[in-house]
Scaffold this motif. Structure first.
Motif, mmCIF file in Angstrom:
data_model
loop_
_atom_site.group_PDB
_atom_site.id
_atom_site.type_symbol
_atom_site.label_atom_id
_atom_site.label_comp_id
_atom_site.label_asym_id
_atom_site.label_seq_id
_atom_site.Cartn_x
_atom_site.Cartn_y
_atom_site.Cartn_z
ATOM 1 N N UNK A 1 -0.941 -32.625 2.897
ATOM 2 C CA UNK A 1 -0.364 -33.772 3.592
ATOM 3 C C UNK A 1 -0.771 -33.790 5.062
ATOM 4 N N UNK A 2 -0.607 -32.686 5.740
ATOM 5 C CA UNK A 2 -0.860 -32.669 7.178
ATOM 6 C C UNK A 2 -2.344 -32.785 7.523
ATOM 7 N N UNK A 3 -3.208 -32.470 6.577
ATOM 8 C CA UNK A 3 -4.641 -32.594 6.821
ATOM 9 C C UNK A 3 -5.200 -33.942 6.374
ATOM 10 N N UNK A 4 -4.346 -34.754 5.722
ATOM 11 C CA UNK A 4 -4.805 -36.046 5.220
ATOM 12 C C UNK A 4 -4.713 -37.111 6.304
ATOM 13 N N UNK A 5 -5.635 -38.047 6.235
ATOM 14 C CA UNK A 5 -5.605 -39.188 7.148
ATOM 15 C C UNK A 5 -4.548 -40.178 6.683
ATOM 16 N N UNK A 6 -4.223 -41.126 7.562
ATOM 17 C CA UNK A 6 -3.202 -42.113 7.210
ATOM 18 C C UNK A 6 -3.654 -42.994 6.046
ATOM 19 N N UNK A 7 -4.976 -43.214 5.927
ATOM 20 C CA UNK A 7 -5.509 -43.963 4.803
ATOM 21 C C UNK A 7 -6.099 -42.987 3.784
ATOM 22 N N UNK A 8 -5.916 -43.298 2.529
ATOM 23 C CA UNK A 8 -6.419 -42.405 1.486
ATOM 24 C C UNK A 8 -6.923 -43.232 0.311
ATOM 25 N N UNK A 9 -7.663 -42.586 -0.563
ATOM 26 C CA UNK A 9 -8.150 -43.243 -1.773
ATOM 27 C C UNK A 9 -7.041 -43.236 -2.822
ATOM 28 N N UNK A 10 -6.553 -44.423 -3.167
ATOM 29 C CA UNK A 10 -5.483 -44.566 -4.152
ATOM 30 C C UNK A 10 -5.880 -43.904 -5.472
ATOM 31 N N UNK A 11 -7.090 -44.185 -5.958
ATOM 32 C CA UNK A 11 -7.504 -43.705 -7.270
ATOM 33 C C UNK A 11 -7.741 -42.203 -7.272
ATOM 34 N N UNK A 12 -8.248 -41.683 -6.181
ATOM 35 C CA UNK A 12 -8.508 -40.248 -6.099
ATOM 36 C C UNK A 12 -7.195 -39.469 -6.119
ATOM 37 N N UNK A 13 -6.227 -39.940 -5.346
ATOM 38 C CA UNK A 13 -4.924 -39.275 -5.308
ATOM 39 C C UNK A 13 -4.210 -39.410 -6.646
ATOM 40 N N UNK A 14 -4.297 -40.602 -7.241
ATOM 41 C CA UNK A 14 -3.694 -40.827 -8.557
ATOM 42 C C UNK A 14 -4.264 -39.852 -9.583
#
Length: 242
Positions: free
Chosen positions: A46-59
């Motif tokens: 979480x703390x290393x992730x940017x505010x925007x992320x890939x919806x499909x990759x995270x899913x």
């Protein structure tokens, strides 16, 4: 370096989940240690992730973590056995509310005795009537059609239903976070939460579907769709009386 640490965080989380799915709940020291590792992996990502992320990759990663629990019997709850018991009665055309499991075994003897007796021997509530609402029982009936008297198939059927609900929760959370102008990456606190993953899909708790309907109700409210909001709220209650 940041990318390497993010990948390491996911590996830590995934490893902790697979091990926790096999650890008996009586082993508190090991359970606590593995949960600490799992939550550490979640927080690191979480703390290393940017505010925007890939919806499909995270899913995809969240689904993968949940599917990893499919290959182990539930370790921390016997509720799944009661779900399978009610399912089997429904498959046989019987009313699961009418008799306690002990009364069923006493009155109906050896009919379908092999599978039913296997379930009865593992029940933690042989002298209690079913407490699961009709909507929940409808899902039990569907799972029984898939399982056809096989324990492992029954577990798989329940987990597939719960996994579908979890995908719905993930989608609704992302939509609601965006709608309330909150960082969408906050969905990680739910989607990669080791306790959520193990308790819902891993240990067969239908609170995940309750949450799906509650979030759907909130989404409908935010769009001023009061009729739909009430319907989804009612479905949440119909899934589990909390």
């Amino acid at each position: 370096l940041k990318s390497i640490i993010k990948v390491a965080s996911l590996l830590l989380l995934g490893t902790a989940l697979i091990l926790l799915a096999q650890v008996p709940r009586e082993n508190f020291p090991l359970t606590l240690t593995l949960f600490a590792i799992g939550f550490g992996g979640m927080l690191g990502y979480y703390f290393l992730s940017d505010s925007k992320f890939s919806f499909w990759w995270l899913l995809a990663f969240g689904v993968l973590f949940r599917v990893s629990t499919f290959f182990f019997d539930p370790q921390w709850s016997e509720d799944g056995i009661r779900f399978l018991w009610d399912s089997e009665l429904l498959r046989q055309g019987q009313n699961p509310y009418l008799l306690t499991p002990a009364q069923v075994q006493e009155q109906q003897g050896e009919m379908e005795a092999g599978y039913r007796t296997q379930l009865f021997q593992e029940l933690n509530s042989p002298n209690y009537y079913s407490v699961y609402p009709p909507l929940n029982q409808a899902l039990f009936w569907g799972a029984a059609q898939f399982a056809q008297g096989h324990l492992e198939k029954g577990y798989w059927a329940f987990r597939l239903l719960l996994l579908l609900g979890e995908v719905g929760v993930f989608s609704l959370l992302c939509w609601l976070l965006a709608g309330f102008d909150l960082p969408q990456k906050q969905v990680i606190f739910y989607w990669f939460n080791p306790l959520v993953i193990l308790e819902l899909v891993g240990n067969l708790h239908f609170e995940g579907l309750v949450l799906f309907f509650l979030l759907a109700s909130l989404a409908a409210l935010s769009r001023q769709k009061l009729g739909y909001a009430g319907m989804y709220w009612g479905l949440a209650i119909g899934m589990k009386l909390l």
